[in-house]
Design a protein around this motif. Structure first.
Motif, PDB file in Angstrom:
ATOM      1  N   UNK A  87       0.862  -1.194   0.000  1.00 33.26           N
ATOM      2  CA  UNK A  87       0.000   0.000   0.000  1.00 33.26           C
ATOM      3  C   UNK A  87       0.899   1.246   0.000  1.00 33.26           C
ATOM      4  N   UNK A  88       0.658   2.134  -0.978  1.00 31.65           N
ATOM      5  CA  UNK A  88       1.456   3.368  -1.075  1.00 31.65           C
ATOM      6  C   UNK A  88       2.419   3.356  -2.237  1.00 31.65           C
ATOM      7  N   UNK A  89       3.001   2.184  -2.549  1.00 32.24           N
ATOM      8  CA  UNK A  89       3.976   2.135  -3.658  1.00 32.24           C
ATOM      9  C   UNK A  89       3.554   1.163  -4.760  1.00 32.24           C
ATOM     10  N   UNK A  90       2.581   0.288  -4.476  1.00 32.77           N
ATOM     11  CA  UNK A  90       2.139  -0.744  -5.428  1.00 32.77           C
ATOM     12  C   UNK A  90       3.219  -1.757  -5.794  1.00 32.77           C
ATOM     13  N   UNK A  91       4.313  -1.803  -5.014  1.00 27.28           N
ATOM     14  CA  UNK A  91       5.366  -2.797  -5.281  1.00 27.28           C
ATOM     15  C   UNK A  91       4.796  -4.195  -5.034  1.00 27.28           C
ATOM     16  N   UNK A  92       5.104  -5.133  -5.933  1.00 28.49           N
ATOM     17  CA  UNK A  92       4.581  -6.496  -5.807  1.00 28.49           C
ATOM     18  C   UNK A  92       5.198  -7.249  -4.640  1.00 28.49           C
ATOM     19  N   UNK A  93       4.373  -7.926  -3.879  1.00 32.85           N
ATOM     20  CA  UNK A  93       4.839  -8.730  -2.744  1.00 32.85           C
ATOM     21  C   UNK A  93       4.123 -10.079  -2.762  1.00 32.85           C
ATOM     22  N   UNK A 116       9.074  -5.595   3.356  1.00 27.92           N
ATOM     23  CA  UNK A 116       8.051  -5.894   4.362  1.00 27.92           C
ATOM     24  C   UNK A 116       8.562  -5.603   5.780  1.00 27.92           C
ATOM     25  N   UNK A 117       8.861  -4.342   6.023  1.00 27.47           N
ATOM     26  CA  UNK A 117       9.275  -3.939   7.369  1.00 27.47           C
ATOM     27  C   UNK A 117       8.027  -3.816   8.256  1.00 27.47           C
ATOM     28  N   UNK A 118       8.197  -3.944   9.583  1.00 25.14           N
ATOM     29  CA  UNK A 118       7.048  -3.755  10.471  1.00 25.14           C
ATOM     30  C   UNK A 118       6.332  -2.436  10.189  1.00 25.14           C
ATOM     31  N   UNK A 119       5.004  -2.487  10.108  1.00 21.43           N
ATOM     32  CA  UNK A 119       4.206  -1.300   9.781  1.00 21.43           C
ATOM     33  C   UNK A 119       3.737  -1.284   8.334  1.00 21.43           C
ATOM     34  N   UNK A 120       4.413  -2.081   7.478  1.00 20.27           N
ATOM     35  CA  UNK A 120       4.032  -2.156   6.063  1.00 20.27           C
ATOM     36  C   UNK A 120       2.636  -2.765   5.930  1.00 20.27           C
ATOM     37  N   UNK A 121       1.821  -2.151   5.040  1.00 16.19           N
ATOM     38  CA  UNK A 121       0.505  -2.731   4.743  1.00 16.19           C
ATOM     39  C   UNK A 121       0.514  -3.288   3.319  1.00 16.19           C
ATOM     40  N   UNK A 122      -0.097  -4.470   3.174  1.00 16.78           N
ATOM     41  CA  UNK A 122      -0.129  -5.137   1.865  1.00 16.78           C
ATOM     42  C   UNK A 122      -1.583  -5.408   1.500  1.00 16.78           C
ATOM     43  N   UNK A 123      -1.927  -5.069   0.254  1.00 15.86           N
ATOM     44  CA  UNK A 123      -3.301  -5.261  -0.224  1.00 15.86           C
ATOM     45  C   UNK A 123      -3.356  -6.462  -1.174  1.00 15.86           C
ATOM     46  N   UNK A 124      -4.358  -7.304  -0.967  1.00 17.15           N
ATOM     47  CA  UNK A 124      -4.568  -8.470  -1.836  1.00 17.15           C
ATOM     48  C   UNK A 124      -5.973  -8.388  -2.432  1.00 17.15           C
ATOM     49  N   UNK A 125      -6.072  -8.691  -3.725  1.00 19.23           N
ATOM     50  CA  UNK A 125      -7.383  -8.695  -4.371  1.00 19.23           C
ATOM     51  C   UNK A 125      -8.062  -7.346  -4.297  1.00 19.23           C
ATOM     52  N   UNK A 126      -7.319  -6.286  -4.642  1.00 22.45           N
ATOM     53  CA  UNK A 126      -7.877  -4.913  -4.623  1.00 22.45           C
ATOM     54  C   UNK A 126      -8.528  -4.568  -3.279  1.00 22.45           C
ATOM     55  N   UNK A 127      -7.860  -4.964  -2.204  1.00 22.73           N
ATOM     56  CA  UNK A 127      -8.328  -4.573  -0.878  1.00 22.73           C
ATOM     57  C   UNK A 127      -9.298  -5.547  -0.224  1.00 22.73           C
ATOM     58  N   UNK A 128      -9.575  -6.671  -0.905  1.00 23.78           N
ATOM     59  CA  UNK A 128     -10.451  -7.686  -0.321  1.00 23.78           C
ATOM     60  C   UNK A 128      -9.834  -8.215   0.987  1.00 23.78           C
ATOM     61  N   UNK A 129      -8.499  -8.219   0.980  1.00 20.29           N
ATOM     62  CA  UNK A 129      -7.749  -8.661   2.154  1.00 20.29           C
ATOM     63  C   UNK A 129      -6.594  -7.688   2.358  1.00 20.29           C
ATOM     64  N   UNK A 130      -6.430  -7.195   3.587  1.00 17.50           N
ATOM     65  CA  UNK A 130      -5.326  -6.284   3.903  1.00 17.50           C
ATOM     66  C   UNK A 130      -4.497  -6.917   5.009  1.00 17.50           C
ATOM     67  N   UNK A 131      -3.179  -6.937   4.808  1.00 17.24           N
ATOM     68  CA  UNK A 131      -2.281  -7.470   5.834  1.00 17.24           C
ATOM     69  C   UNK A 131      -1.338  -6.394   6.332  1.00 17.24           C
ATOM     70  N   UNK A 132      -1.105  -6.359   7.628  1.00 14.12           N
ATOM     71  CA  UNK A 132      -0.119  -5.422   8.190  1.00 14.12           C
ATOM     72  C   UNK A 132       1.001  -6.218   8.842  1.00 14.12           C
ATOM     73  N   UNK A 133       2.247  -5.886   8.478  1.00 13.17           N
ATOM     74  CA  UNK A 133       3.409  -6.562   9.053  1.00 13.17           C
ATOM     75  C   UNK A 133       3.608  -6.061  10.484  1.00 13.17           C
TER      76      UNK A 133
END
Length: 355
Positions: A87-93, A116-133
């Motif tokens: 989230x924020x950079x759209x870099x693939x993870x 994936x540093x602590x605090x990083x948020x990752x979006x899956x399926x256009x926000x269907x699932x959001x993960x925070x490290x």
């Protein structure tokens, strides 16, 4: 539960990882499952004499006796590989779910980890699932907390891919082919592959012969594929995996032993569960917990009498386990024979029964 060092017949002998190496032509690594699960080949290895016979898996029933008990692992593989963007950079993870913790937190393997540093948020399926490290744990794995609406397993089914082992490069056409026909309890990052050979029809025939079928659960972790990086076998540390043995199932297995029947483990995962939950008197306890049992030559088996298994990677902990049951020399000879006879190796490959 850590195991004490095993007593060796020859004092002072060090067991080397390199002792478990064999040469495998790449073309023998099975890339796709067979159309008919039970049409794979089957090698029979007599653990006393080392004698080898070749047949096909449909004939597994010929090696089972009435009053025996077949123990299967009813874990179900989750589609644990997820592709998302930062989230924020759209870099693939890419992440791989390894172990479920509490409060929607999972231990995961993340690629590339540096994003994936602590605090990083990752979006899956256009926000269907959001993960925070949340944190970094051993060996660089990440703890990620997920947010979503609905049922997590349904979202996973929609977004996730089956986490096939790294040696399988073909894409799996049917997700169910990386599940056993009796898969029930979700939680594995890899399939208990010895069970992939069974069809419902074959299991029914086995039961009709008078063989009991009992089930345990062990959620297979990716530690299964983790290479042994130390030279001295005893210095290797196993990843822990969660297992469950139910009261009713323990009773079936213990009664089999009491009546003189054999306990035949389907796969190394069922074997590790049974050996972890069996006490020093050879009685299987109904219990659940985490096990990091490491079985290698010198180990004295407390519960299993025979094992149905696939052909394992060179220098792997699974090859060490089967060597503990049949003896390293007999196993390495059997593997040499399997290569010569062009058996198919690893997860989607052929099978062996050691008895």
């Amino acid at each position: 539960m850590r195991q004490p060092p095993f007593v060796r017949e020859q004092k002072g002998e060090t067991m080397r990882t390199a002792d478990f190496y064999y040469d495998l032509p790449e073309e023998l690594i099975a890339q796709d499952p067979l159309l008919d699960r039970s049409s794979s080949r089957l090698m029979h290895l007599d653990k006393q004499t080392g004698e080898i016979c070749h047949t096909d898996f449909k004939h597994i029933i010929d090696y089972l006796n009435p009053e025996d008990c077949l123990v299967i692992n009813d874990t179900r593989v989750i589609p644990a590989r997820l592709y998302g963007s930062k989230v924020g950079t759209d870099a693939g993870i890419e992440i791989l779910l390894l172990k479920r913790r509490e409060n929607n937190i999972w231990e995961t393997l993340v690629k590339p980890g540096k994003k994936a540093k602590p605090g990083t948020k990752i979006s899956f399926g256009d926000g269907l699932l959001i993960g925070e490290v949340l944190d970094i744990v051993e060996e660089g794995n990440r703890l990620i907390q997920f947010q979503y609406e609905g049922i997590f397993e349904e979202i996973l089914d929609k977004l996730g891919e089956m986490p096939l082992p790294p040696y399988i490069t073909h894409k799996l056409q049917d997700k169910e082919r990386y599940q056993t026909v009796y898969a029930k309890n979700e939680g594995s990052a890899a399939a208990p592959t010895a069970g992939l050979h069974f069809t419902k029809e074959l299991l029914k025939e086995i039961e009709e012969k008078g063989v009991k079928i009992a089930h345990v659960t062990l959620h297979v972790g990716l530690g299964t594929f983790r290479p042994v990086k130390v030279d001295d076998v005893e210095s290797h540390h196993m990843h822990s995996e969660f297992y469950v043995v139910e009261e009713e199932q323990a009773k079936i297995i213990n009664e089999t032993k009491a009546k003189g029947g054999r306990v035949i483990s389907v796969g190394t995962t069922s074997c590790r569960t049974l050996e972890s939950a069996t006490d020093e008197n050879g009685i299987l306890q109904a219990k659940s917990g985490w096990t990091d049992i490491f079985i290698y030559p010198g180990y004295q088996f407390k519960m299993i009498d025979a094992l149905i298994t696939n052909f394992h990677l060179p220098e792997s902990t699974l090859l060490m386990l089967v060597s503990a049951l049949a003896g390293k020399e007999k196993i390495m000879n059997a593997y040499e024979e399997a290569v010569k006879e062009r058996y198919r190796f690893f997860s989607f490959g052929d099978a062996m029964i050691i008895e």
